[in-house]
Design an enzyme around this catalytic site. Structure first.
Site, PDB file in Angstrom:
ATOM      1  N   SER A 283      26.604  62.527  37.167  1.00 14.46           N
ATOM      2  CA  SER A 283      26.506  63.957  37.454  1.00 14.46           C
ATOM      3  C   SER A 283      25.885  64.692  36.283  1.00 14.46           C
ATOM      4  O   SER A 283      25.775  64.174  35.183  1.00 14.46           O
ATOM      5  CB  SER A 283      27.902  64.538  37.743  1.00 14.46           C
TER       6      SER A 283
ATOM      7  N   SER B  45      25.733  61.397  43.228  1.00 17.26           N
ATOM      8  CA  SER B  45      25.647  62.220  42.023  1.00 17.26           C
ATOM      9  C   SER B  45      26.122  63.641  42.310  1.00 17.26           C
ATOM     10  O   SER B  45      26.257  64.057  43.453  1.00 17.26           O
ATOM     11  CB  SER B  45      24.204  62.252  41.505  1.00 17.26           C
TER      12      SER B  45
ATOM     13  N   GLU C 223      24.985  67.285  40.949  1.00 20.54           N
ATOM     14  CA  GLU C 223      24.168  68.206  40.148  1.00 20.54           C
ATOM     15  C   GLU C 223      24.528  69.633  40.541  1.00 20.54           C
ATOM     16  O   GLU C 223      24.182  70.100  41.633  1.00 20.54           O
ATOM     17  CB  GLU C 223      22.671  67.957  40.362  1.00 20.54           C
TER      18      GLU C 223
END
Length: 363
Positions: A240, A278, A280
């Site tokens: 991340s 992930s 973001e």
């Protein structure tokens, strides 16, 4: 420690602020609390911490600032995201930490605020605020099941925050993070831009980097990842990245959301692909207006009428600041041995410079 700008690596077209840091935006303060302990009978090695970003010199629960949030991929967590999206107002320091420490940091901030200002212990809307806390996982280098973050660490990050350029690399919330399979951490950068004639503004970025595959690492437009022959830490999810953007340009929440959305473009410049697993997440806030009271008392017309820009310079400056902050997090980090003796190697700067020099990229 020499950062990319000092080494002649091309980083865009806009000039940085005096310190090339998020603290170039007047009033913004940053503090770190770093936890770096070797293994004991009670826990494995600890490589973790807390980072606090204050939006101004005062108490944000009394005077908030306008903010916007953007999620490129949501395999991560930001406590307070619903309030940011609904009201567009940030009434808390922005706290960064590791995944399993979210609750401890939330609790620590709330209790610290009550201790500092007993009025927060009262009742009614005016006494209410929700700490904003974001995370990435540092489980590869830190025994996060030991739950090492305490109220004292939270207080240290909050009380130690200054307007000085923040430390970068493996400090604070970046103590145990890995980016492009290399040791990374906290990075920061800033840009000055002109979005309307005769008026210059500043935007600063601070990132907590913990994502990416080494094969995709690109610096100065050169794919350097495949040239790095260092052991890769054990397999993990895509990781991340938390991005915090601060600006003194007078923007409203919907405009700040658009700025936050550009953060992912800055990440992709070095090779991010926003993977399935992930997280973001970007938060952007403006220091130009203070929002007082639970009714958000502010002259909206004054803010809106004060800035009618060409947004392209703002967006481009944002992308450049995020991109440089990511690279700074890598260049500032040092090789780290952590939990179960896993080693995350520092970026081999000499390999990178040699590759860029052979391509004629260095300035």
């Amino acid at each position: 420690m020499r950062l990319p700008r000092e080494l002649g690596i091309p980083l865009g077209f806009f000039e940085p602020g005096p310190a090339n840091a998020i603290t170039d935006v007047a009033g913004v303060r940053v503090g770190h609390a770093t936890v770096a302990e070797d293994a004991t009978e009670r826990h494995g090695a600890l490589r973790t911490g807390v980072t606090a970003i204050w939006p101004h010199e005062g108490r944000p629960w009394d005077e908030g600032v306008y903010a916007g949030v953007s999620v490129a991929n949501g395999h991560g967590e930001l406590i307070g995201i619903s309030q940011l999206r609904e009201w567009g107002v940030l009434r808390s320091p922005l706290m960064l930490t590791s995944s399993l420490s979210l609750g401890a940091v939330y609790d620590g901030v709330a209790r610290w605020a009550v201790d500092q200002d007993p009025r927060q212990a009262g009742h009614g809307a005016g006494a209410f605020f929700m700490p904003v806390v974001a995370e990435v996982s540092d489980l590869v280098l830190s025994d996060n099941r030991a739950f090492p973050i305490t109220r004292e660490h939270v207080a240290a990050a909050l009380e130690g925050a200054t307007t000085d350029p923040p430390a970068q690399g493996g400090v604070g919330a970046g103590t145990g993070t890995i980016c492009y399979d290399l040791k990374a951490g906290i990075g920061t950068a800033s840009r000055r831009f002109v979005a309307e004639p005769g008026v210059e503004w500043t935007i600063g970025a601070l990132v907590q980097t913990n994502y990416g595959e080494r094969r995709n690492l690109t610096i100065g437009g050169v794919p350097v990842g495949p040239l790095i022959d260092l052991p890769i830490p054990p397999p993990r999810h895509e990781g991340s990245c938390i991005v915090v953007l601060a600006t003194d340009a007078p923007l409203l929440p919907h405009q700040l959301r658009r700025v936050a959305a550009r953060a992912v473009v800055g990440l992709t410049r070095s090779g991010a692909f926003v993977g399935n697993g992930s997280g973001e997440i970007a938060v952007a806030f403006s220091t130009a207006a203070r929002v007082a009271g639970p009714r958000h008392d502010v002259d909206l017309h004054a803010v809106a009428d004060g800035f009618n820009p060409n947004f392209n310079p703002l967006f481009e400056a944002s992308v450049e600041a995020v991109h440089e902050a990511v690279l700074n997090s890598l260049f500032a980090a040092r090789t780290t041995t952590g939990y179960r003796d896993v080693v995350a190697h520092a970026l081999p700067v000499d390999v990178v410079l040699d590759a860029l020099d052979r391509r004629g990229v260095l300035r």
